[in-house]
Every structure is written in structure tokens, then in C-alpha cells.
Write a protein that holds these residues in place. Structure first.
Motif, PDB file in Angstrom:
ATOM      1  N   ILE A  54       5.738   0.373  -2.551  1.00 24.64           N
ATOM      2  CA  ILE A  54       4.847   1.475  -2.202  1.00 24.64           C
ATOM      3  C   ILE A  54       4.339   2.096  -3.508  1.00 24.64           C
ATOM      4  O   ILE A  54       5.073   2.066  -4.511  1.00 24.64           O
ATOM      5  CB  ILE A  54       5.569   2.537  -1.321  1.00 24.64           C
ATOM      6  CG1 ILE A  54       6.885   2.987  -1.980  1.00 24.64           C
ATOM      7  CG2 ILE A  54       5.811   2.015   0.071  1.00 24.64           C
ATOM      8  CD1 ILE A  54       7.549   4.161  -1.284  1.00 24.64           C
ATOM      9  N   ASP A  67      -1.823  -2.158  -6.560  1.00 22.19           N
ATOM     10  CA  ASP A  67      -0.815  -1.145  -6.546  1.00 22.19           C
ATOM     11  C   ASP A  67      -1.452   0.252  -6.661  1.00 22.19           C
ATOM     12  O   ASP A  67      -2.618   0.404  -6.293  1.00 22.19           O
ATOM     13  CB  ASP A  67       0.218  -1.398  -7.655  1.00 22.19           C
ATOM     14  CG  ASP A  67      -0.380  -1.469  -9.053  1.00 22.19           C
ATOM     15  OD1 ASP A  67      -1.583  -1.239  -9.210  1.00 22.19           O
ATOM     16  OD2 ASP A  67       0.372  -1.729 -10.006  1.00 22.19           O
ATOM     17  N   SER A  68      -0.688   1.223  -7.212  1.00 22.58           N
ATOM     18  CA  SER A  68      -1.160   2.602  -7.150  1.00 22.58           C
ATOM     19  C   SER A  68      -2.522   2.812  -7.813  1.00 22.58           C
ATOM     20  O   SER A  68      -3.388   3.495  -7.254  1.00 22.58           O
ATOM     21  CB  SER A  68      -0.128   3.560  -7.758  1.00 22.58           C
ATOM     22  OG  SER A  68       0.172   3.222  -9.081  1.00 22.58           O
TER      23      SER A  68
HETATM   24  N1  LIG Z   1       3.169  -0.809 -10.285  1.00 30.47           N
HETATM   25  C1  LIG Z   1       3.451  -0.325  -8.957  1.00 30.47           C
HETATM   26  C2  LIG Z   1       4.879   0.181  -8.879  1.00 30.47           C
HETATM   27  C3  LIG Z   1       5.253   0.617  -7.477  1.00 30.47           C
HETATM   28  C4  LIG Z   1       6.757   0.736  -7.318  1.00 30.47           C
HETATM   29  O1  LIG Z   1       7.523   0.121  -8.058  1.00 30.47           O
HETATM   30  N2  LIG Z   1       7.159   1.525  -6.321  1.00 30.47           N
HETATM   31  C5  LIG Z   1       8.565   1.627  -6.040  1.00 30.47           C
HETATM   32  C6  LIG Z   1       8.881   2.935  -5.336  1.00 30.47           C
HETATM   33  S1  LIG Z   1       8.866   4.270  -6.487  1.00 30.47           S
HETATM   34  C7  LIG Z   1       8.916   0.497  -5.091  1.00 30.47           C
HETATM   35  O2  LIG Z   1       8.173   0.222  -4.175  1.00 30.47           O
HETATM   36  N3  LIG Z   1      10.070  -0.155  -5.328  1.00 30.47           N
HETATM   37  C8  LIG Z   1      10.528  -1.201  -4.489  1.00 30.47           C
HETATM   38  C9  LIG Z   1      10.736  -2.477  -5.222  1.00 30.47           C
HETATM   39  O3  LIG Z   1      10.516  -2.521  -6.459  1.00 30.47           O
HETATM   40  O4  LIG Z   1      11.095  -3.461  -4.577  1.00 30.47           O
HETATM   41  C10 LIG Z   1       2.434   0.768  -8.586  1.00 30.47           C
HETATM   42  O5  LIG Z   1       1.870   1.357  -9.506  1.00 30.47           O
HETATM   43  O6  LIG Z   1       2.192   1.000  -7.394  1.00 30.47           O
END
Ligand SMILES: N[C@@H](CCC(=O)N[C@@H](CS)C(=O)NCC(=O)O)C(=O)O
Length: 205
Positions: A54, A67-68
Motif C-alpha cells: 500500500i 506506487d505512492s
Molecule cells: N515504494 C512504495 C513503498 C510502499 C510500502 O512499502 N508500503 C508498505 C506499508 S508502509 C507496505 O505495503 N509493506 C508491505 C510489504 O512490503 O510487503 C511506495 O512508495 O508506495
């Protein structure tokens, strides 16, 4: 309406939510609470984003965006907003600050994962390396605080602000404001924006 896989604690989701507030697009998004954890792939989320991360945005035509930063730029284009300067020095400066903020978040999240391992598997060498990089980054961003202050709020500002707020949320022992007084003042002012106030991470939720 587009559906956003969302969580109140994710700093990357927060970037998207800040954009949505700044651009007045929040009423046009449906939020779905999705739990994403590195060691627990979320089957429902993976149907929309096989990386199980997410934020993920599902558009009305069924296409997905991640992504974001991709979602942020999409929202900005939808609203013809000012959050992604289009050209020249302002463009590169905003993208660099964005990369700086995202890089800090990536390091902090990996650091937190390492910190939460059991003593037997935790790598102190990794933790030390993360701390070194985060502290060096803070020293550098402190030197850029006046430039942050002098330019219009954009994707770079909001991402750096999210990274600093994440330090408050998960790394209070860092005491990052010590040695970064100008950055602390800038962050304090940025945190007063309605978009920042409305998206502060919640310990519960
Ligand atoms: N580069 C991604 C990073 C997103 C990310 O790592 N989100 C975390 C939550 S803070 C997540 O979904 N982690 C789950 C995982 O890595 O499997 C973005 O900018 O959206």
C-alpha cells in the motif's frame, strides 16, 4: 470512484492522502483499509497489486496504479495541481527532495524491521548502518531547510515531511530535532497545513 488501499499508519499512504487533501480530491476516493506487512502477503490486496503493498489505487476502469509517487502524480494531473513542478530547476529539486524523503522512509522501515527481530537474528551492523545514513541525511536536509522554506509546497516537501513525522511516530529515540533546528522549524510549520493535520498517523487503528 477510484478505490485506495489505505492504512492510517503507512507513511507512503499518507503521501497520497496529503495530495488528495491538497487537491480537494478526497471526496472522489473510496478508502479500503488494507493491512500490508512484509512477512504476511495480503491475498485480497495482491489481486490489485501482486507486490502486496500500500498504497494501491484501483481506478474505475479496473486499472491499478502504484506506487505512492505514481498515485500522487496521477491525482495531481487529475486536478491540474501544483504538486509536481513541470520543468527547470523546480522540477529537479522537487524530485530530488521526493527521492530523499522516500529513501529516508525506506531506510527507516528496514531499520524498524531489523530492530523488531529477536536478539538472535538481529544484525547490529545493519542497524548501525541505517542510523549512520539517516543521521547523515538529516544533517544534509538541515542545510536545505531554507530552500524548503522558500519554495512552494510540492511532492518533495510533503514526502520529506512524512519521513520526519515517521521519525516522531516510530523513532522518537532518534531525537532528530537536536542538530536540525531549521528543519524542525520548517517541519513544524508544514505540519500545520490542514492536509498534514488531517493525515497524522494514529497509534490506534
Ligand atoms: N515504494 C512504495 C513503498 C510502499 C510500502 O512499502 N508500503 C508498505 C506499508 S508502509 C507496505 O505495503 N509493506 C508491505 C510489504 O512490503 O510487503 C511506495 O512508495 O508506495
Amino acid at each position: 470512484m477510484p478505490t485506495l488501499h489505505w492504512s492510517p499508519k503507512s507513511p507512503y499512504v499518507r503521501k497520497v492522502m496529503i495530495c488528495a487533501h491538497e487537491l480537494d480530491l478526497l471526496p472522489r476516493l473510496t478508502l479500503v483499509r488494507s493491512v500490508a506487512a512484509m512477512l504476511q502477503p495480503n491475498e485480497r490486496l495482491m489481486r490489485d497489486n501482486p507486490l502486496s503493498k500500500i498504497p494501491t489505487l484501483v481506478l474505475e476502469d479496473g486499472n491499478t496504479l502504484f506506487d505512492s509517487v505514481v498515485i500522487c502524480e496521477y491525482l495531481n494531473e487529475l486536478a491540474a495541481g501544483p504538486l509536481f513542478p513541470r520543468e527547470g530547476a523546480a522540477k529537479w529539486q522537487s524530485l530530488r527532495w521526493h527521492a530523499f524523503g522516500d529513501g529516508l522512509l525506506d531506510a527507516l522501515i528496514l531499520w524498524r524491521n531489523e530492530r523488531e527481530r529477536s536478539d538472535a537474528t538481529r544484525s547490529q551492523a545493519l542497524i548501525d548502518a541505517f542510523e549512520l545514513k539517516v543521521r547523515a541525511s538529516l544533517r544534509q536536509v538541515e542545510k536545505e531547510a531554507a530552500a524548503l522554506q522558500a519554495s512552494g509546497f510540492n511532492i518533495g516537501h510533503l514526502t520529506l515531511a512524512c519521513a520526519l513525522s515517521y521519525m516522531d511516530f516510530r523513532f522518537d529515540a532518534l531525537v532528530w530535532r537536536t542538530g536540525a533546528p531549521q528543519l524542525a522549524a520548517w517541519h513544524g510549520a508544514a505540519s500545520m497545513r490542514p492536509s498534514m493535520r488531517a493525515t497524522e498517523p494514529q497509534l490506534q487503528g
